[in-house]
Design an enzyme around this catalytic site. Sequence first.
Site: not given
Ligand code: CAA
Length: 246
Positions: A87-90, A152
């Site tokens: 389960n561990a993950g980052i 990821y």
């Molecule tokens: N889909 C489409 N476009 C997206 C988007 C998405 N999910 N997220 C961001 N964008 C777009 C933004 O709207 C922005 O567009 P414009 O340049 O046209 O304005 C562009 O991408 C840049 O976005 P950010 O300013 O957010 O870019 P950033 O570099 O600051 O951050 C990021 C990027 C870190 C990926 C941030 O968007 C983020 O944290 N996204 C979420 C990622 C995610 O879903 N992670 C899941 C974590 S939980 C997990 O992983 C558990 C699991 O198993 C499900």
Amino acid sequence: MARVALVTGGMGGLGEAICIKMVALGYKVVTTYSPSNKTHESWLATMKDQGYNFTAYPCDVSDFDSAATCIAAVERDIGPVDVLVNNAGITRDMTFKKMDKVNWDAVMKTNLDSVFNMTKPVADGMVDRGWGRIINISSVNGQKGAFGQTNYSAAKAGVHGFTKALALEVARKGVTVNTISPGYIGTKMVMEIPKDVLDSKIIPQIPMARLGKPEEVAGLVAYLASDEAAFLTGANIAINGGQHMS
Ligand code: CAA
């Protein structure tokens, strides 16, 4: 005799719910914590106050030798591992443009190498005893990809490749190997996503319009670990509120 369930990363949101579910079902539950984690004693004490007795071992799951040392200690102190929950993950989310090798490697080692590192020392024993359950926690984002998660998504997709190959090798030995692919569950990992991204980009993709609950995933782990699930192997079970249907 009670079966031994080892849950890696048991102190995280999902891991804690899995530990609680398994102990309630009568398993001896062992969990691991990262050697740099300074809160494991308070977590164990809090759990004990709530009536849950867990044993915890330090383990860097990304490191082969650390995993082997941990499993040897568990087997010496508690007994052979019957159920392994990887389960561990980052996460180290960033667009591919910003992704550097450090953040690629960290996620591959912790989320994918760990599955090899932890499974290697327990698989032969399960085969020899003719019973075992290996449950790998992957992600909806390993199935469909996710913006900002090349590392990821690649690691989590790799986890299911591992599941399918090992499931074939141990299918006639009473050992099942399965993947669970949770969607967005209300854990610290998901709460670290910027709120505007969560509200505008992620929740609208979930037909049930809510995050999942850790207990919902824990219930599925418990089923896969059970005797009733003996015919289920090599599967990738999605639990994601309808976000991705394959
Ligand atoms: N889909 C489409 N476009 C997206 C988007 C998405 N999910 N997220 C961001 N964008 C777009 C933004 O709207 C922005 O567009 P414009 O340049 O046209 O304005 C562009 O991408 C840049 O976005 P950010 O300013 O957010 O870019 P950033 O570099 O600051 O951050 C990021 C990027 C870190 C990926 C941030 O968007 C983020 O944290 N996204 C979420 C990622 C995610 O879903 N992670 C899941 C974590 S939980 C997990 O992983 C558990 C699991 O198993 C499900």
